[in-house]
Design a protein around this motif. Structure first.
Motif, PDB file in Angstrom:
ATOM      1  N   GLU A   1     104.889 -14.562 -33.618  1.00 28.38           N
ATOM      2  CA  GLU A   1     105.476 -13.970 -34.809  1.00 28.38           C
ATOM      3  C   GLU A   1     106.964 -14.262 -34.947  1.00 28.38           C
ATOM      4  OE1 GLU A   1     102.283 -12.551 -33.016  1.00 28.38           O
ATOM      5  OE2 GLU A   1     104.075 -11.506 -32.397  1.00 28.38           O
ATOM      6  N   HIS A   2     107.548 -14.922 -33.918  1.00 29.81           N
ATOM      7  CA  HIS A   2     108.991 -15.099 -33.890  1.00 29.81           C
ATOM      8  C   HIS A   2     109.514 -15.811 -35.138  1.00 29.81           C
ATOM      9  CE1 HIS A   2     112.686 -16.853 -31.574  1.00 29.81           C
ATOM     10  NE2 HIS A   2     113.028 -16.054 -32.561  1.00 29.81           N
TER      11      HIS A   2
ATOM     12  N   GLU B   1     105.988 -17.156 -21.679  1.00 31.15           N
ATOM     13  CA  GLU B   1     105.142 -16.193 -20.971  1.00 31.15           C
ATOM     14  C   GLU B   1     105.232 -14.792 -21.571  1.00 31.15           C
ATOM     15  OE1 GLU B   1     103.456 -18.965 -18.658  1.00 31.15           O
ATOM     16  OE2 GLU B   1     102.969 -16.839 -18.604  1.00 31.15           O
ATOM     17  N   GLY B   2     106.209 -14.578 -22.437  1.00 34.68           N
ATOM     18  CA  GLY B   2     106.351 -13.271 -23.073  1.00 34.68           C
ATOM     19  C   GLY B   2     106.810 -12.174 -22.137  1.00 34.68           C
ATOM     20  N   ALA B   3     107.426 -12.548 -21.019  1.00 37.26           N
ATOM     21  CA  ALA B   3     107.890 -11.562 -20.034  1.00 37.26           C
ATOM     22  C   ALA B   3     109.374 -11.778 -19.756  1.00 37.26           C
ATOM     23  CB  ALA B   3     107.095 -11.700 -18.739  1.00 37.26           C
TER      24      ALA B   3
ATOM     25  N   ALA C   1     114.103 -15.750 -18.363  1.00 39.50           N
ATOM     26  CA  ALA C   1     112.961 -15.731 -19.276  1.00 39.50           C
ATOM     27  C   ALA C   1     113.045 -14.460 -20.112  1.00 39.50           C
ATOM     28  CB  ALA C   1     111.652 -15.755 -18.495  1.00 39.50           C
ATOM     29  N   LEU C   2     112.714 -14.589 -21.375  1.00 39.82           N
ATOM     30  CA  LEU C   2     112.811 -13.458 -22.300  1.00 39.82           C
ATOM     31  C   LEU C   2     111.440 -13.091 -22.843  1.00 39.82           C
ATOM     32  CD1 LEU C   2     116.031 -14.576 -24.165  1.00 39.82           C
ATOM     33  CD2 LEU C   2     115.830 -12.741 -22.492  1.00 39.82           C
ATOM     34  N   ALA C   3     111.286 -11.815 -23.114  1.00 39.48           N
ATOM     35  CA  ALA C   3     110.033 -11.313 -23.661  1.00 39.48           C
ATOM     36  C   ALA C   3     109.941 -11.640 -25.150  1.00 39.48           C
ATOM     37  CB  ALA C   3     109.938  -9.805 -23.428  1.00 39.48           C
ATOM     38  N   ALA C   4     108.795 -11.359 -25.738  1.00 40.17           N
ATOM     39  CA  ALA C   4     108.596 -11.600 -27.167  1.00 40.17           C
ATOM     40  C   ALA C   4     109.468 -10.642 -27.984  1.00 40.17           C
ATOM     41  CB  ALA C   4     107.127 -11.399 -27.530  1.00 40.17           C
ATOM     42  N   VAL C   5     109.888 -11.119 -29.148  1.00 36.07           N
ATOM     43  CA  VAL C   5     110.707 -10.291 -30.036  1.00 36.07           C
ATOM     44  C   VAL C   5     109.939  -9.041 -30.450  1.00 36.07           C
ATOM     45  CG1 VAL C   5     111.869 -10.230 -32.275  1.00 36.07           C
ATOM     46  CG2 VAL C   5     111.959 -12.307 -30.874  1.00 36.07           C
ATOM     47  N   ASP C   6     110.626  -7.897 -30.403  1.00 33.56           N
ATOM     48  CA  ASP C   6     110.025  -6.617 -30.806  1.00 33.56           C
ATOM     49  C   ASP C   6     108.742  -6.300 -30.055  1.00 33.56           C
ATOM     50  OD1 ASP C   6     110.982  -7.144 -34.268  1.00 33.56           O
ATOM     51  OD2 ASP C   6     112.064  -6.163 -32.650  1.00 33.56           O
ATOM     52  N   ASN C   7     108.685  -6.645 -28.766  1.00 35.93           N
ATOM     53  CA  ASN C   7     107.485  -6.359 -27.978  1.00 35.93           C
ATOM     54  C   ASN C   7     107.326  -4.856 -27.769  1.00 35.93           C
ATOM     55  OD1 ASN C   7     108.540  -5.685 -24.974  1.00 35.93           O
ATOM     56  ND2 ASN C   7     109.869  -7.238 -25.906  1.00 35.93           N
ATOM     57  N   PRO C   8     106.090  -4.352 -27.731  1.00 33.33           N
ATOM     58  CA  PRO C   8     105.835  -2.906 -27.624  1.00 33.33           C
ATOM     59  C   PRO C   8     106.451  -2.269 -26.388  1.00 33.33           C
ATOM     60  CG  PRO C   8     103.824  -4.109 -28.168  1.00 33.33           C
ATOM     61  CD  PRO C   8     104.845  -5.124 -27.831  1.00 33.33           C
ATOM     62  N   ALA C   9     106.537  -3.029 -25.300  1.00 31.94           N
ATOM     63  CA  ALA C   9     107.074  -2.465 -24.051  1.00 31.94           C
ATOM     64  C   ALA C   9     108.592  -2.434 -24.039  1.00 31.94           C
ATOM     65  CB  ALA C   9     106.570  -3.276 -22.860  1.00 31.94           C
TER      66      ALA C   9
ATOM     67  N   LEU D   1     116.557 -10.428 -25.966  1.00 34.05           N
ATOM     68  CA  LEU D   1     117.818 -10.999 -26.437  1.00 34.05           C
ATOM     69  C   LEU D   1     118.795 -11.064 -25.269  1.00 34.05           C
ATOM     70  CD1 LEU D   1     119.296 -11.915 -29.073  1.00 34.05           C
ATOM     71  CD2 LEU D   1     120.220  -9.592 -29.185  1.00 34.05           C
ATOM     72  N   TYR D   2     119.469 -12.177 -25.145  1.00 28.23           N
ATOM     73  CA  TYR D   2     120.427 -12.349 -24.045  1.00 28.23           C
ATOM     74  C   TYR D   2     121.733 -12.894 -24.607  1.00 28.23           C
ATOM     75  CZ  TYR D   2     122.145 -13.626 -19.387  1.00 28.23           C
ATOM     76  OH  TYR D   2     122.873 -13.728 -18.230  1.00 28.23           O
TER      77      TYR D   2
END
Length: 520
Positions: free
Chosen positions: A17-18, A163-165, A190-198, A203-204
């Protein structure tokens, strides 16, 4: 990645969705934003050109692979998509040719140090080695080709997000300490997916001065938590045909070695020259210790074979087996001949290996088991142990293990004694950083002297031309430590055969409760 100036980067994670999150906003992004391309087949249609293009105001698709250089010199290398598993490669995948085309113009020059930033969709496989573990299933994570790419490009920052993590690895070094000039460290994030539920970090933000504008001394500063390079693994295949260092094996002053195979049993081992002086071995009577018929061969594979008589290969007729304390599968334990103290022992490989750095993994593992057993044994006697190896004018590895009473001196005293006495002889003894593999410092064939303290601290000296053969004993026998200078030379401490047999029997009985080999 959004940027308001070359020195300030904002890296954003990715997801299916990014792209929609960026392009579906009302109005244009507040800063110019650069993005990677498709990582799945269904998103390919959103990227009209493999060479990159403007997708909207302030949104630039970088392209399949390439290098972006800002006006201040900030250099960003990037590769979109996943590693291709077939030919022809799908539009959302990269190939070895893509990576070779990226690496060649960058690393071809003699002044190449690395890139400031590397952006990839996939993680590099094995990046977690020597570092903190990520919260992903590493069995199926990452790309070997991306790992090779990172190894070649030496990015100061490497970002990936497929990896979304979220994972921030501790920094790793890009040089081999004591062998190569210091280089900058690399950081993988490594960065997680944007607006991930967890609500994992996606953002870095960071400040970065282009490498080309930095003083070398500032660039190569090493943080405290730096680790070895996770990509320089044994037998690793590279995709870029980069020159590889030869894995040559060299021997120094070796005219004799002997026997092969190994024995199994609870008997004795021989150690003729506990300090392993090559020329002095030739002066010894090789007729002793021809017994050993009661031992049974248990070595599963034949190790490297010596070319002549060896006083330490357990199958050799020259071995004084009456000095053996314990025999494992790959290593054996012996009482030192002309021992510094009554509990001075040696750990030796059953087969023929010249040094620790040449040991196979299975031999090294058992050697560690013997170390642990000896530490427990000495602790029960109120002593700490010091281990040292001299890979110089020796033909078969002898790891010396010498106990020092706890109330006699501290570990720091022992460390200082080695450092000071080395300095007095114009030798620069260096402390090896934690988590550093000795094999990375001293490739096979390198002459060296190595000390391991009970605290886990390790000291190393790369032997240049000449080295005092008794150095390890001299330091331990000196006044600040054991204070028995008359025993510094093993030849002044020899016992008769009968005395040796009596001492060894007592030592074997004392060590038996700690001997893991008895349990086999």
């Amino acid at each position: 990645m959004g940027t308001s100036e070359e020195h300030l980067g904002n890296i954003m994670g990715t997801s299916e969705e990014h792209l929609g999150n960026i392009m579906g906003t009302s109005g244009e992004p507040p800063v110019h934003t650069y993005i990677l391309g498709a990582a799945t087949q269904k998103t390919v249609k959103s990227f009209p050109s493999a060479d990159g293009c403007e997708l909207a105001d302030n949104i630039t698709y970088l392209g399949r692979r390439g290098v972006f250089t800002g006006v201040s010199g900030l250099q960003i290398a990037y590769v979109s998509g996943r590693e291709a598993l077939q030919e022809p490669a799908p539009a959302h995948c990269f190939t070895p040719k893509d990576l070779a085309a990226l690496v060649a113009p960058l690393s071809g020059g003699s002044n190449f140090r690395g890139v400031d930033v590397l952006l990839t969709s996939q993680w590099p496989r094995g990046v977690w080695q020597y570092g903190n573990p990520p919260e992903v299933n590493t069995k199926f994570c990452g790309s070997d080709s991306v790992a090779d790419l990172a190894d070649h490009l030496k990015p100061r920052y490497h970002f990936a997000a497929l990896e979304g993590a979220h994972y921030e690895r501790v920094p790793y070094r890009n040089h081999v300490i004591l062998q190569e000039n210091a280089q900058h460290v690399s950081r993988f994030i490594a960065l997680a997916a944007v607006d991930n539920p967890a609500k994992k970090k996606y953002l870095y933000a960071f400040n970065i001065v282009p490498m080309k504008l930095m003083e070398l001394s500032e660039l190569v500063k090493q943080p405290q938590d730096v680790t070895e390079n996770p990509y320089r693994r044994k037998d690793k295949k590279t995709s870029f045909n980069a020159p590889q260092e030869p894995a040559g094996q060299f021997f120094f002053d070796l005219s004799q070695k002997g026997g092969a195979g190994g024995f199994r049993g609870r008997g004795r081992k021989r150690h003729s020259d506990e300090d392993g002086r090559g020329r002095e071995h030739q002066q010894r009577d090789g007729g002793e210790g021809r017994g050993g018929e009661e031992w049974q061969n248990k070595q599963p594979r034949r190790p490297p074979q010596p070319t002549g008589p060896c006083w330490f290969c357990l199958a050799s007729p020259q071995v004084e087996k009456h000095l053996v304390i314990s025999i494992g599968t790959h290593c054996y334990l012996a009482m030192a001949k002309g021992s510094l103290t009554p509990l001075h022992m040696l750990i030796l490989p059953i087969g023929h290996f010249q040094s620790v750095v040449e040991l196979s993994d299975e031999v090294l593992l058992e050697m560690e088991k013997y170390k642990s057993a000896l530490k427990s044994f000495y602790k029960s006697k109120g002593e700490r142990c010091v281990l040292f190896e001299r890979n110089y004018r020796s033909q078969h590895l002898q790891l010396q293990v010498v106990p020092v009473p706890l109330d006699r001196c501290t570990t720091e005293d022992i460390k200082e004694a080695f450092m000071v006495q080395a300095q007095e002889q114009q030798m620069e003894m260096m402390e090896i950083p934690e988590h550093t593999d000795l094999k990375q410092i001293a490739p096979p064939g390198t002459p060296y002297f190595y000390v391991e303290l009970d605290s886990g601290e390790k000291l190393y000296y790369r032997i240049q031309k000449h080295f005092p053969l008794q150095f390890g004993r001299e330091v331990l026998a000196s006044e600040p430590l054991l204070n028995i200078p008359s025993r510094a030379d093993w030849r002044e401490c020899k016992q008769s055969r009968e005395e040796e047999e009596g001492s060894c029997k007592q030592l074997r009985d004392d060590f038996q409760p700690f001997d893991f080999a008895w349990e086999d």
